[in-house]
Design a protein around this motif. Sequence first.
Motif, PDB file in Angstrom:
ATOM      1  N   ALA A   1       6.128   2.727  -6.938  1.00  0.00           N
ATOM      2  CA  ALA A   1       5.042   2.602  -5.962  1.00  0.00           C
ATOM      3  C   ALA A   1       4.163   1.406  -6.314  1.00  0.00           C
ATOM      4  O   ALA A   1       3.802   0.597  -5.455  1.00  0.00           O
ATOM      5  CB  ALA A   1       4.214   3.873  -5.916  1.00  0.00           C
ATOM      6  N   ARG A   2       3.844   1.271  -7.604  1.00  0.00           N
ATOM      7  CA  ARG A   2       2.987   0.157  -7.997  1.00  0.00           C
ATOM      8  C   ARG A   2       3.721  -1.161  -7.846  1.00  0.00           C
ATOM      9  O   ARG A   2       3.146  -2.160  -7.413  1.00  0.00           O
ATOM     10  CB  ARG A   2       2.535   0.364  -9.450  1.00  0.00           C
TER      11      ARG A   2
ATOM     12  N   GLU B   1       3.624  -2.206  -4.265  1.00  0.00           N
ATOM     13  CA  GLU B   1       2.310  -2.746  -3.909  1.00  0.00           C
ATOM     14  C   GLU B   1       2.168  -4.177  -4.419  1.00  0.00           C
ATOM     15  O   GLU B   1       1.672  -5.065  -3.710  1.00  0.00           O
ATOM     16  CB  GLU B   1       1.194  -1.897  -4.526  1.00  0.00           C
TER      17      GLU B   1
ATOM     18  N   LEU C   1       1.521  -7.690  -2.298  1.00  0.00           N
ATOM     19  CA  LEU C   1       0.457  -8.626  -2.615  1.00  0.00           C
ATOM     20  C   LEU C   1       1.029 -10.026  -2.839  1.00  0.00           C
ATOM     21  O   LEU C   1       0.454 -11.045  -2.439  1.00  0.00           O
ATOM     22  CB  LEU C   1      -0.252  -8.136  -3.886  1.00  0.00           C
TER      23      LEU C   1
ATOM     24  N   ASP D   1       1.497  -6.731 -13.440  1.00  0.00           N
ATOM     25  CA  ASP D   1       1.937  -6.494 -12.071  1.00  0.00           C
ATOM     26  C   ASP D   1       3.197  -7.281 -11.753  1.00  0.00           C
ATOM     27  O   ASP D   1       4.026  -6.843 -10.961  1.00  0.00           O
ATOM     28  CB  ASP D   1       0.813  -6.843 -11.080  1.00  0.00           C
TER      29      ASP D   1
ATOM     30  N   TYR E   1       2.688   9.690  -2.156  1.00  0.00           N
ATOM     31  CA  TYR E   1       3.860   8.836  -2.390  1.00  0.00           C
ATOM     32  C   TYR E   1       3.775   8.157  -3.745  1.00  0.00           C
ATOM     33  O   TYR E   1       4.760   7.875  -4.382  1.00  0.00           O
ATOM     34  CB  TYR E   1       3.985   7.757  -1.306  1.00  0.00           C
ATOM     35  N   ARG E   2       2.536   7.863  -4.171  1.00  0.00           N
ATOM     36  CA  ARG E   2       2.366   7.237  -5.484  1.00  0.00           C
ATOM     37  C   ARG E   2       2.351   8.274  -6.591  1.00  0.00           C
ATOM     38  O   ARG E   2       2.069   7.969  -7.725  1.00  0.00           O
ATOM     39  CB  ARG E   2       1.047   6.463  -5.519  1.00  0.00           C
TER      40      ARG E   2
END
Lengths: 457, 590
Positions: free
Chosen positions: A377-378, A381, A385, A398, B421-422
């Motif tokens: 998930a991260r 994201e 970005l 990241d 979801y996370r």
Amino acid sequence: MIREYKTIEEVSGPLMLVKQVEGVKYDELGEIELPNGEIRRCRVLEVNGRNVLVQLFESSAGINLANSKVRFTGHGVQLPVSSNMLGRVFNGMGEPIDGGARIIPEKSLDINGTPINPAARYYPSEFIQTGISTIDGLNTLVRGQKLPIFSGAGLPHANLAAQIARQAKVRNSDSKFAVVFAAVGITFEEADFFISDFKKTGAIDRTVLFINLASDPAIERISTPRMALTAAEYLAFECDMHVLVIMTDITNYAEALREVSAARKEVPGRRGYPGYLYTDLATMYERAGRKMGSEGSITMIPILTMPEDDKTHPIPDLTGYITEGQIILSREMYRKGYMPPVDVLPSLSRLKDKGIGDGKTREDHANTMNQLFASYARGKEAKELMVVLGDSALTPVDRLYAEFADAFEEKYINQGFYENRSIEETLDIGWQLLSILPRSEMKRIKPELLQKYWPKN
Amino acid sequence: MIEGKILKVSGPLVVAEGMREANMFDVVRVGEKRLIGEIIEMHGDRASIQVYEETAGIGRGDRVVSSEFPLSVELGPGLIGNIYDGIQRPLEAMVKKVGANITKGIDEPSLDREKVWHFEAALAFGDTVVGGDVLGTVKETDIISHKIMVAPNKKGTIVELRSGDYRVTDRIGKIKLPDGTMEEITLMQKWPVRVARPYSQKLPPVEPMITGQRPIDALFPIAKGGTACVPGPFGSGKTVVQHQLAKWSDVDLVVYIGCGERGNEMTDVLREFPELTDPKTGKTLMERTVLIANTSDMPVAAREASIYTGITIAEYYRDMGYSVAVIADSTSRWAEALREMSGRLEEMPGEEGYPAYLTSRLAQFYERAGKVICLGSDGREGALSAIGAVSPQGGDISEPVTQATLRIVKVFWGLDASLAYRRHFPAINWLNSYSLYRDRLDGWFSEHISKDWSDVVGRCLKTLQLEAELDEIVKLVGVDALSADDRLTLEVARSIREDFLQQNAFDSVDSYTTLKKQYEMMNLIHYFEDKARAAVKEGVNIQLIADLPVRERIGRAKAAEENRYREEYADIKREIDSELKRLIDEKTDD
């Protein structure tokens, strides 16, 4: 004594009004005899004084108000069942269409079934290895679960379902296994894909098929899944078999239901579907499970196509509220060529927690699963970005997450429809991928597990 | 005997004629199988009846017999640990009687008629009593002493009352009413479910219901006697939140209503609770739980009744002076049952097909919660908290059931699919959730936990709010454009989210956190922030601070067990000091 009535007053769409009847009961099965001797079936939807409103299961073509006769059978819609059903093909109303002889029934069962007493259920907790990483590792399936596949038009849900049917097994178990397949308004080609896949693997001998194709009457679809579930219940709870039920496509079923509801001029709920769609779907889905007094189980994989890939459409929405999780297919992954194109983040198995861990899969399963989810998930994201701002805008950590997300899709999700991974292989791939990230990011993994499993290189 | 004949059958709705004598909301028996139904509308001598069982096989001319009583529940010892369907039929007894599936027309008393209870009288011959007075007690479970009370609307003089061993229907004594008639008393009484049980006075709720769930207790607390709702799309963890509340809330009794939800979830509660121990009493959770299960495949009319059955049982225990929580999963399914019956009655629909009286029915349900002075001359206090899950279609909370609920309840725990979801659980969105009890409970927190509790909580909320604003900027121009101070705020906010708000319901330590530990956890994060901010001021690079090894220890602080977290946190604070000092020293060395 069975009386015949020649008092059909009205035929409109799938509904028919019969007047001046005596002793007809709600939900009773009726037979309509056409002037040419053909028999069609119907069921009572409403008793109002001496009038009954019935719903046809087949087309209304040829019904003649003056000369058609109706008789009521004194019981609801039933399916004759027997363990000899394995290997046979039936139409949506439960009649054999494979050219073989009629079933010699051991008993006849009402297709509506009866609710399972929650106090008599066993909580599903036996791990089923499907050989698919995104399911076994992240959205674990257990015996007695109902886990639908939410798909979209043109996505390969059939391949995924066939892969599950082909590879699913419970480890260290040699109990009897059967597949019940219900085709609800799908095309000949899709049905044929399943049938030839079952034939190729030899699974056809332990499969019961109920086929209602797109060209068959839409109204028949209302009973097809119930026919299939009745057969499944018989095999599971009376013959002690472990039954996997695959039903495709629930969207067609719901549309048939809407057709009847609209014809009855009922107040619609959302998008014209009847207000009782939730209850109606629940009476099918809740027939999955395990219960006291029987060794068998029903594991259910309903497949539905989301109109416009919209998860909030009433059919996937209400299904998601009833079933124990969902596997969602993603068009984006499909376009990237990753098979099976499972959209990992919104997919879920609610029963996984009791089916995994030491003694069932492996002690590190729960921790790594959470870590993979959170990291992916991260990573996604971070990638979003990156698209907007370029990778220089990301922190070094990241950037690693973004790298992880790519590798995860490439190696973990993209395994193809013919690779059968053991759960250990799946977990090890997970560890390999996590080692892209700094060890200090493994906040969801217990230190002792990290010590034991963190790749050494 | 009032007896009619069926005219019309349409799903769970049956219309019978010849019912002029019957009362509205009386229970009737329908057909040969004696299915249970309730009169919900009268037109002349025609009664519309909602039937609580499957109506297949019912036809015109079948008999309908009125019982001349409204739909009632049996209240008495034996409720706790039991699992009932929506009209209080005992599901476990039904398994023994008819097997694993629920067939039609089963008649089984709610309370076990054979079981013998020991009654200990508290009053004696000649005592005058009013409604609600405690006549004596029965030890129902190890932790609940069941008070046998005078029925709310009765008063008089005791002419007979003896301790001893009784079945629920045996006479334990007699009361002489003011008009001279004798009233027999048994361990059991009946109460109509659609009528709220009376109390003498309602009080404002001032004490929190402690749940051990950090986002709830710290940020959005609920009071004992309060109301809350948990809306969320499927997969956002509503059921886990509800289960956690049922497990850990510091109440005396929990009534858990599974209303139109999954069968396996009720089975889970039924199998798991007897094995879990209540942290407060050390006994199993089943000894303080009553389950009502009307799963989605069970008849829809009984689903409508299940909510009332549950809250009436809860009120009965509240009347004994206990703190009770009613947890209903899900009120949307209840509203759908209302909608289905309304549609069959051909009523004019309101929004999305729901009946126009949806809001008032919901309000009536939640208003039965509250902290009260119970009936009876001893002035004991009881509390009934109501928590309802809402399942908005498509997760869109603008739909009628969520909106109607929000107008009534005081606490809103909004669950968010993107958090789920996370794997951020519990997925309570800190930006749109609220608790209107926070101010009122401040007094309690500052007295029992710490004087600055509300400041500490406020600081967390403020940081999270700042993060949301800064995130907007980061999305536009990247994280590099932020000042070091703002970047620190982001790091701290992440720490609050990941190290404090995220709580693993399936981990033995993390599943429940005491208020003191919650306070120390927030303090630990703030301690880090204060020290780090000072270091930033000294010119230390923010990236070096973000990468400090001690941050992993802060992340694992939640795993510290109850008896040793203080030492652990003190040690972490020392490490924060030394690591930041090192950074500052290195900075001045250059």
